[in-house]
Design a protein around this motif. Structure first.
Motif, mmCIF file in Angstrom:
data_model
loop_
_atom_site.group_PDB
_atom_site.id
_atom_site.type_symbol
_atom_site.label_atom_id
_atom_site.label_comp_id
_atom_site.label_asym_id
_atom_site.label_seq_id
_atom_site.Cartn_x
_atom_site.Cartn_y
_atom_site.Cartn_z
ATOM 1 N N VAL A 1 0.843 -1.204 0.000
ATOM 2 C CA VAL A 1 0.000 0.000 0.000
ATOM 3 C C VAL A 1 0.876 1.250 0.000
ATOM 4 O O VAL A 1 1.872 1.319 0.729
ATOM 5 N N LEU A 2 0.468 2.233 -0.795
ATOM 6 C CA LEU A 2 1.144 3.527 -0.822
ATOM 7 C C LEU A 2 0.105 4.631 -0.949
ATOM 8 O O LEU A 2 -0.728 4.598 -1.865
ATOM 9 N N ALA A 3 0.147 5.594 -0.023
ATOM 10 C CA ALA A 3 -0.725 6.772 -0.094
ATOM 11 C C ALA A 3 0.110 7.930 -0.623
ATOM 12 O O ALA A 3 1.252 8.121 -0.201
ATOM 13 N N TRP A 4 -0.477 8.704 -1.538
ATOM 14 C CA TRP A 4 0.268 9.809 -2.136
ATOM 15 C C TRP A 4 -0.672 10.950 -2.519
ATOM 16 O O TRP A 4 -1.812 10.734 -2.896
ATOM 17 N N PRO A 5 -0.184 12.192 -2.365
ATOM 18 C CA PRO A 5 -1.026 13.355 -2.679
ATOM 19 C C PRO A 5 -1.209 13.528 -4.186
ATOM 20 O O PRO A 5 -0.253 13.373 -4.956
ATOM 21 N N ALA A 6 -2.417 13.834 -4.599
ATOM 22 C CA ALA A 6 -2.711 14.052 -6.014
ATOM 23 C C ALA A 6 -1.858 15.189 -6.576
ATOM 24 O O ALA A 6 -1.430 15.131 -7.727
ATOM 25 N N SER A 7 -1.571 16.176 -5.761
ATOM 26 C CA SER A 7 -0.784 17.329 -6.216
ATOM 27 C C SER A 7 0.652 16.966 -6.559
ATOM 28 O O SER A 7 1.327 17.695 -7.269
ATOM 29 N N SER A 8 1.127 15.820 -6.099
ATOM 30 C CA SER A 8 2.514 15.424 -6.355
ATOM 31 C C SER A 8 2.714 14.858 -7.758
ATOM 32 O O SER A 8 3.840 14.752 -8.225
ATOM 33 N N LYS A 9 1.625 14.446 -8.410
ATOM 34 C CA LYS A 9 1.695 13.821 -9.738
ATOM 35 C C LYS A 9 2.548 12.554 -9.709
ATOM 36 O O LYS A 9 3.102 12.135 -10.720
ATOM 37 N N LEU A 10 2.666 11.913 -8.564
ATOM 38 C CA LEU A 10 3.511 10.734 -8.372
ATOM 39 C C LEU A 10 3.100 9.574 -9.263
ATOM 40 O O LEU A 10 3.890 9.064 -10.032
ATOM 41 N N ASP A 11 1.891 9.091 -9.171
ATOM 42 C CA ASP A 11 1.352 7.999 -9.973
ATOM 43 C C ASP A 11 2.303 6.801 -10.061
ATOM 44 O O ASP A 11 2.874 6.504 -11.105
ATOM 45 N N PRO A 12 2.482 6.065 -8.943
ATOM 46 C CA PRO A 12 3.440 4.956 -8.902
ATOM 47 C C PRO A 12 3.077 3.817 -9.854
ATOM 48 O O PRO A 12 1.919 3.627 -10.206
ATOM 49 N N THR A 13 4.095 3.063 -10.255
ATOM 50 C CA THR A 13 3.909 1.913 -11.135
ATOM 51 C C THR A 13 3.885 0.626 -10.313
ATOM 52 O O THR A 13 4.268 0.623 -9.137
ATOM 53 N N GLU A 14 3.489 -0.464 -10.952
ATOM 54 C CA GLU A 14 3.486 -1.759 -10.271
ATOM 55 C C GLU A 14 4.889 -2.118 -9.789
ATOM 56 O O GLU A 14 5.069 -2.596 -8.672
ATOM 57 N N ALA A 15 5.890 -1.873 -10.611
ATOM 58 C CA ALA A 15 7.272 -2.193 -10.232
ATOM 59 C C ALA A 15 7.699 -1.408 -8.995
ATOM 60 O O ALA A 15 8.363 -1.955 -8.102
ATOM 61 N N GLU A 16 7.332 -0.152 -8.908
ATOM 62 C CA GLU A 16 7.686 0.667 -7.740
ATOM 63 C C GLU A 16 6.967 0.204 -6.484
ATOM 64 O O GLU A 16 7.501 0.311 -5.380
ATOM 65 N N MET A 17 5.774 -0.344 -6.640
ATOM 66 C CA MET A 17 4.983 -0.784 -5.487
ATOM 67 C C MET A 17 5.607 -1.977 -4.762
ATOM 68 O O MET A 17 5.328 -2.206 -3.595
ATOM 69 N N ARG A 18 6.457 -2.706 -5.415
ATOM 70 C CA ARG A 18 7.090 -3.871 -4.784
ATOM 71 C C ARG A 18 7.988 -3.475 -3.624
ATOM 72 O O ARG A 18 8.373 -4.313 -2.822
ATOM 73 N N HIS A 19 8.337 -2.198 -3.535
ATOM 74 C CA HIS A 19 9.286 -1.732 -2.525
ATOM 75 C C HIS A 19 8.639 -0.915 -1.408
ATOM 76 O O HIS A 19 9.343 -0.272 -0.642
ATOM 77 N N VAL A 20 7.325 -0.924 -1.308
ATOM 78 C CA VAL A 20 6.633 -0.163 -0.263
ATOM 79 C C VAL A 20 6.158 -1.107 0.838
ATOM 80 O O VAL A 20 6.285 -2.329 0.734
ATOM 81 N N GLU A 21 5.590 -0.539 1.892
ATOM 82 C CA GLU A 21 5.174 -1.321 3.057
ATOM 83 C C GLU A 21 3.960 -2.195 2.760
ATOM 84 O O GLU A 21 3.141 -1.881 1.898
#
Length: 149
Positions: free
Chosen positions: A70-90
């Motif tokens: 799971v990753l929470a992120w602000p809409a204003s950051s324009k982050l939009d994580p990918t599936e590959a990046e999600m493998r490294h979150v809590e």
């Protein structure tokens, strides 16, 4: 060629074809995990203590549930994580409610100092579910919540 050998060969070929088709049907019947009934909630810290962010969702897969990132992120950051990046979150904590379903909850304490640094407004939750058989399901915007100070 005798009729007996010809009939045996045809029966064998039909049986082998049926087994192969059945194996193909089983292989194609596997499904990716699904996320249902998801909700996100932010509670701002108060003078009495820390606040929190909580995301809860039911994850289902025919092989069972192994993990939910799971990753929470602000809409204003324009982050939009990918599936590959999600493998490294809590990871969330998942508790099985059946052989195929787990209720997963991710909770994060938020101090006054952390809250002061958080962007106000709309936030998104991205989630990556992994089934026991290794199938994955990525949802880039699994939930939305609002942060206010």
């Amino acid at each position: 060629m005798s009729k007996r050998i010809l009939v045996s060969s045809i029966v064998g070929a039909v049986a082998l074809g049926s087994v192969a088709a059945g194996g193909f049907a089983l292989a194609s019947a596997a499904t990716s995990p699904t996320l249902e009934n998801g909700s996100a909630r932010y509670v701002a810290p108060s003078d009495g203590g820390a606040g929190s962010f909580t995301y809860t969702v039911d994850v289902r897969d025919d092989s069972g549930v192994r993990d939910l990132k799971v990753l929470a992120w602000p809409a204003s950051s324009k982050l939009d994580p990918t599936e590959a990046e999600m493998r490294h979150v809590e990871s969330a904590t998942c508790r099985s409610s059946s052989d195929e379903t787990a209720r997963c909850t991710y909770t994060l304490k938020v101090t006054k100092r952390q809250a002061a640094d958080m962007a106000q407004g709309t936030w998104y939750v991205s989630a990556l579910a992994t089934a026991q058989d290794g199938d994955k399901a990525f949802v880039s915007r699994a939930a939305t919540f609002t942060v206010t100070h």
